[in-house]
Write an enzyme that holds these catalytic residues in place. Structure first.
Site, PDB file in Angstrom:
ATOM      1  N   GLU A  36       0.809  -1.220   0.000  1.00 47.14           N
ATOM      2  CA  GLU A  36       0.000   0.000   0.000  1.00 47.14           C
ATOM      3  C   GLU A  36       0.840   1.266   0.000  1.00 47.14           C
ATOM      4  OE1 GLU A  36      -0.698  -2.674   1.834  1.00 47.14           O
ATOM      5  OE2 GLU A  36      -2.715  -3.259   1.227  1.00 47.14           O
ATOM      6  N   HIS A  39     -10.288  -4.949  10.394  1.00 46.40           N
ATOM      7  CA  HIS A  39     -10.940  -4.722   9.095  1.00 46.40           C
ATOM      8  C   HIS A  39     -12.244  -3.939   9.241  1.00 46.40           C
ATOM      9  CE1 HIS A  39      -8.127  -7.531   7.310  1.00 46.40           C
ATOM     10  NE2 HIS A  39      -8.754  -7.575   6.171  1.00 46.40           N
TER      11      HIS A  39
END
Ligand SMILES: Cc1ncc(C[n+]2csc(CCOP(=O)(O)OP(=O)(O)O)c2C)c(N)n1
Ligand SMILES: Cc1ncc(C[n+]2csc(CCOP(=O)(O)OP(=O)(O)O)c2C)c(N)n1
Ligand SMILES: [Mg+2]
Ligand SMILES: [Mg+2]
Lengths: 330, 361, 330, 361
Positions: free
Chosen positions: D96, D165
């Site tokens: 990322e 998450h």
């Protein structure tokens, strides 16, 4: 290396336990019993088994979203794992973690980790504790081929080498990260070759062969315990199911490819080998399987019949030094 | 009781300026170093890691002692490697995520790492390890473990370090459940809070404002801790409450003294911790003064200034006689030019001006 | 490679300009004219010069905290650089960036970057633009030996290789990151060897020899322009001064070590070589030096006499689509 | 005028539910995909990158078309690679920080990258690139450049994804000068805001709440944008103002409808953007209702709920007849167990209950 008979039985038990746990877990997921996504590791049993065969509760491992196999190989209780996936109070994390966060600190299992790559430095830190405290413990970081994209892996390997820490980097190359093939995402031939960037040994092993894994891991772990620093082991393996329970892998991989891996199934491999070399009897293998089959029925029953966590659990365990009051800001 | 407040344990802070104990004027810098030394002596599980905390790692000086070539960022760790050796004073490669993650792993397995992150901005490089591992492990593993790590870093503007070396985003960290964040405002408080942080079983970030590091103040000789989650009154007053944190605390105190000359009697609260947050101290104060101005060097949106305002507007609403005022930096990165930088950071004039506006004088 | 006469003159001019800029800049810093820390790159002139000799304004570079040399080699104006360091409105960034953030987008200079490693992916992104738009531009990421610890370097090299982007990773190994020796922090023999982890060519070059750098960079950049993907170049070099203006390097490195590098000074090297091979006349060299010496006097004068930015500048340039109001929340 | 508010440009939002234009009921998911498609068609400089946004990258299906094996997280990019090819739909390795940094570099040099960060939590992994490069480049380089990148990610709880998450920390991003952050609350608004984000010259984060993705709503056929920095009224009312954002907006709307049955007439504000923040819309509303409840799923401290409270307590103080109330998640990570998770997320009962307490009914 010669594997002592007890260890052999442990290895078979462990691989079969992982296999059956994952099958049972998927079945239960499809029945709606899991409260979230689950990632099955079946097909990959030989890796965690061959590695953890060299570890005790005093050694530490870190893990991934696909962590059930690591947990089982590190000695966690299938009942409490299943209960965790069911979100129950008796779960390994009181139902607060779920499939992607199963941990057992009494077993040296530092937790599954749902951020790809994020668990890796934890094993390095555990190895630092070992070195700092003068323990002969090691840390093992399990991670997937996909995690090779992450910078924190690079940082962890460099740091472990600089500090010569007793850690093993165990890359389970199951050839896919979600739908992305390793050949696309990882710009090197064999992942193990990256070890040389950190002046550490790197070896690629058949991850479907528990004996081969046992040998390679034995060497790396012994080296770590001797104080000679970290190693990288790449285990070539395959996950039999989709990335997560609802994934349909045929969208990105062929039946033939799958078949070729099933033909090398780790458990069948092991059975053939112990039969050929007369290392374990058929009766023993059968008995183990029977025992584990029952264990899984028991695990489901345990999970099923366990209570839900009390709603107050929402607010506990944030800090050691104080409990969070009950009601948020409402 | 509020969500985020620590239980109202009796706060024992018997020592300090104004107290009759042996001590001396010391710089914040020196005090910080001495506190690290105390804690290293106190607990063999404590060790320190970070970039160039010794420097020239692994080499020895002419006397055969480990070389202390750098002395650590802002001299925080100066001389420590010579007394505690390279196992306890660990130079790291430049890899904040990797070594903070390793510190978390070490903390999970029985040691008490102290991590120098150098500039506060570099927290961003290690942010995932801080958020996903350090702060969440205890909760997501159902209370099985603790994460006793201490982090420290230099925050704030005023030294010409510009956009990427002047961050002050303690509000971002205070937002994260599982972390604690302290913002000492002088030599006395950094000693007590750093010691408390290192002895705390939760992850704690200690923010050292760059402008504070060369300040001097009274520091008792004997070791002490300050409860994390307790603020202090820097000045009692009845006309208005002024809340400061980190560097803005002395700014508020000075502003209050200026205001006193003009006949305005301000009470000054120094937060000291932003998580947990001592709500009681400023709520009690507002109950008395009925007016509040919150002074935060950080950018305004969703800041600690906002948080204090929100708490007051909910829990002390009936005491309020005037709008709640925030004095903060603007919604911009930190500029380089000295004049612009000075205009960014709330100063005494801005605080005093806001108070006078609020009081219509 | 043969270097055309114009290019040779450019190279000498550039190296000497960097040297004199850094000397002047340090002098001014000690006079209190800089508003923040400065990091001199003198000693390292051959690297940026030999690399940027192959670039035009349509190519892009990213840089570091030690970025003055990169800026000059990429064609930035010494006046506006000096004014930036002085914090003046006429500075390259209106006095809002300072020494660690000098940029000039008209020259393809994407900015010095004060976060170690953070500039690297920017050059990869620039190379992506080149590829996406079908330009024959390349991106060059300059970074130090210390940045080799950072994961984002690993991620950038892997990504550039996966996407086969026209980018050159230029590691200026000046042997120290602050006081930390490269041998301590980077767990590999030669940094260039890490290239193989990304299936890209890696080469270690004498970073004190502009000719050698020119050759290696020429190859890497040509390869990039041909669409064959990224390369890594390691330049072994040395910074003559401390890490930043106030650092005293003798605390961590010896006089003898310093002398050995000064003996290989890039500018003197170059002068000797062009003299021996009769590539440039002494008169020409002298004329260039004279010109640059004057340029530096002019740059200081320009910076000195330039106005401070208006206080309103505090609030501008945060967003394209709206201006920030004046007064913060006061 | 406030620090952070966009200039009061006329907002043109002529289309939408209740407007007489051609359109149909569509899922949020499908609408998101269609908007990406529209913007790819509209501007050749727009391309998308992220992990498995196609999947099986580089391979072809039986018809020789690029294989769309994954369809992107939450099917956001489903089918796009087949129509736009692998240059414009770029699968990335799992990195990322690296690929967000590359997107920033691409944006600095003339393209308009759109980055799928998958789960909002993963912003943490790329946080330094977001903070230090994407958000600061324009300012620290003195306005020389712009950074036209769009990021999107799935936020929030409700799907059993647990601690790592389920993040919702848009307040952390809204805190950062130089970034814009939008929080659409249905299919209609995600279309307008995503299109606006992609056409915007500043970096914009689009937060897609997981619980919204399968919802359905009226979406006009023709393409449109919604001004970033403008909220909307979901319901007019006179007794109390309820402020929602992202998933809590429909929660607030439903709560208001429940309350209406009990004779309480609530006005519901949907923020839509958290940076810039439409202060006017909730200040105007409070001026009318004299009471406000802010509902934010995120954890409370230094949250967007805090920010709205702070703005109201400063700028609408004289209109307030009651304390400002926040309804938020608790100061904890997101738990896994479904019951605990449900207790974390503010629901209609919590909102309605808070309103009734506030009104003393
Ligand atoms: C930082 C981060 N990025 C992306 C994801 C989403 N994600 C979860 S698993 C996965 C693939 C991981 O692949 P690999 O490392 O090979 O492990 P495997 O699933 O094959 O066991 C991805 C992209 C994540 N969880 N964390
Ligand atoms: C992420 C980050 N960590 C630490 C620093 C502090 N720092 C600035 S320069 C530097 C050393 C960099 O060494 P190297 O990459 O070799 O570059 P050099 O200074 O030698 O040019 C360090 C640690 C920083 N700026 N950014
Ligand atoms: Mg994989
Ligand atoms: Mg260096």
């Amino acid at each position: 290396m010669d594997i002592p008979p007890d260890k052999l039985a442990w290895m078979y038990t462990t691989m079969y336990r992982i296999r059956r746990f994952e099958e049972t877990m998927l079945e239960q997921t499809f029945k709606g019993k899991s409260m979230g996504v689950t990632h099955s590791s079946d097909g990959q049993e030989a890796g965690p088994t061959g590695i953890c065969a060299h570890l005790t509760d005093k050694d530490w491992i870190s893990s991934t979203h696909r962590g059930h196999g690591h947990c089982i190989a590190k000695g966690l209780d299938a009942k409490r794992m299943m209960a965790e996936i069911f979100g129950k109070a008796t779960g390994q994390c009181k139902g607060k973690g779920g499939s992607m966060h199963i941990a057992d600190f009494t077993k040296g299992m530092l937790g599954a980790n749902a951020i790809v790559g994020a668990g890796i430095p934890l094993a390095v830190g555990a190895a630092l504790t070992a070195k700092y405290k003068g323990y002969d413990s090691v840390g093992v970081a399990f991670f997937g081929d996909g995690a090779n994209g992450q910078g924190v892996l690079h940082e962890s390997m460099n740091l472990a080498s600089v500090w010569k820490l007793p850690v093993v980097f165990a890359c389970e190359n199951n050839h896919y990260a979600e739908a992305t093939p390793v050949e696309y995402a990882v710009a090197v031939g064999d992942i193990a070759d990256r070890a040389q960037s950190y002046s550490m040994p790197g070896v690629t092993v058949d991850g479907m062969d528990a004996f081969a894994v046992y040998d390679a891991a034995g060497e790396a772990i012994a080296r770590a315990r001797r104080g000679e620093g970290p190693s990288l082991i790449e285990l070539k393996t395959y996950r039999y199911h989709g990335h997560f329970h609802a994934d349909e892998p045929h969208k990105y991989r062929s039946k033939e490819e799958e078949d070729s891996w099933h033909a090398r199934d780790a458990i069948r491999n092991f059975e053939t080998r112990v039969a050929e070399q007369a290392l374990m009897s058929q009766d023993r293998l059968t008995a183990i399987r029977k025992e584990i089959d029952q264990e899984m029925l028991d695990a489901v029953e345990f999970a099923e019949n366990s209570p839900m966590p009390h709603l107050d659990e929402l607010y506990s365990d944030v800090y050691v030094s104080y409990s969070n009051p009950l009601q948020g800001l409402r | 009781m509020t969500t985020t407040e620590a239980p109202a344990a009796a706060s024992h802070q018997p020592l300090g300026p104004g107290f009759d104990v042996p001590g001396r004027e010391t710089t914040y810098r020196e005090t910080f170093n001495r506190t690290l030394r105390d804690e290293l002596n106190r607990d063999p599980d404590v060790f320190i890691m970070g970039e160039d905390i010794a420097g020239g790692a692994g080499r020895t000086d002419e006397e055969g002692k480990p070389l202390d070539a750098w002395g650590g960022p802002f001299a925080a760790t100066k001389g420590l490697i010579q007394d505690f050796g390279p196992e306890r004073i660990r130079d790291t490669p430049i890899s904040e995520a990797g070594f903070l993650g390793a510190a978390v792993g070490a903390a999970l397995t029985g040691t008490r790492p102290v991590v120098d992150l150098m500039y506060f901005d570099f927290v961003a490089v290690a942010f995932d390890q801080l958020l996903s591992n350090a702060a969440k492990s205890r909760y997501m593993f159902g209370g099985q473990t603790k994460v006793p790590i201490t982090m420290f870093a230099r925050s704030g503007g005023g030294t010409g370090h510009a956009a990427q070396h002047s961050s002050n985003f303690y509000s971002i960290l205070a937002h994260i459940p599982g972390l604690k964040v302290v913002v000492p405002s002088d030599a006395y408080t950094v000693r007590g809070l750093l010691a408390a942080a290192i002895r705390d079983d939760d992850p704690v970030m200690v923010c050292n404002h760059k402008k504070l590091i060369n300040t001097t103040g009274f520091v008792p000789d004997q070791s002490y801790t300050i409860d994390i989650g307790k603020g202090r009154l820097l000045r009692e007053g009845k006309d208005v409450t002024i809340v400061g944190m980190s560097w803005t605390s002395p700014v508020c105190k000075n502003a209050a003294e200026q205001l006193a000359k003009e006949g305005i009697d301000a009470e000054v609260v120094d937060l000291l911790s932003v998580s947990p947050l001592d709500e009681e101290i400023f709520l009690d104060s507002v109950a008395k003064t009925n007016r509040i101005v919150i002074v935060d060097e950080d950018t305004p949106r969703a800041s600690m200034a906002s948080e204090v305002a929100a708490v007051v507007s909910e829990k002390a609403f009936d005491y309020l006689d005037a709008p709640i005022k925030r004095v903060t930096g603007p919604h911009t990165p930190m500029p380089y030019n000295r004049g612009l930088e000075a205009a960014f950071i709330p100063d005494e004039a801005a605080v005093a001006g806001t108070v006078k506006n609020l009081l219509n004088v």
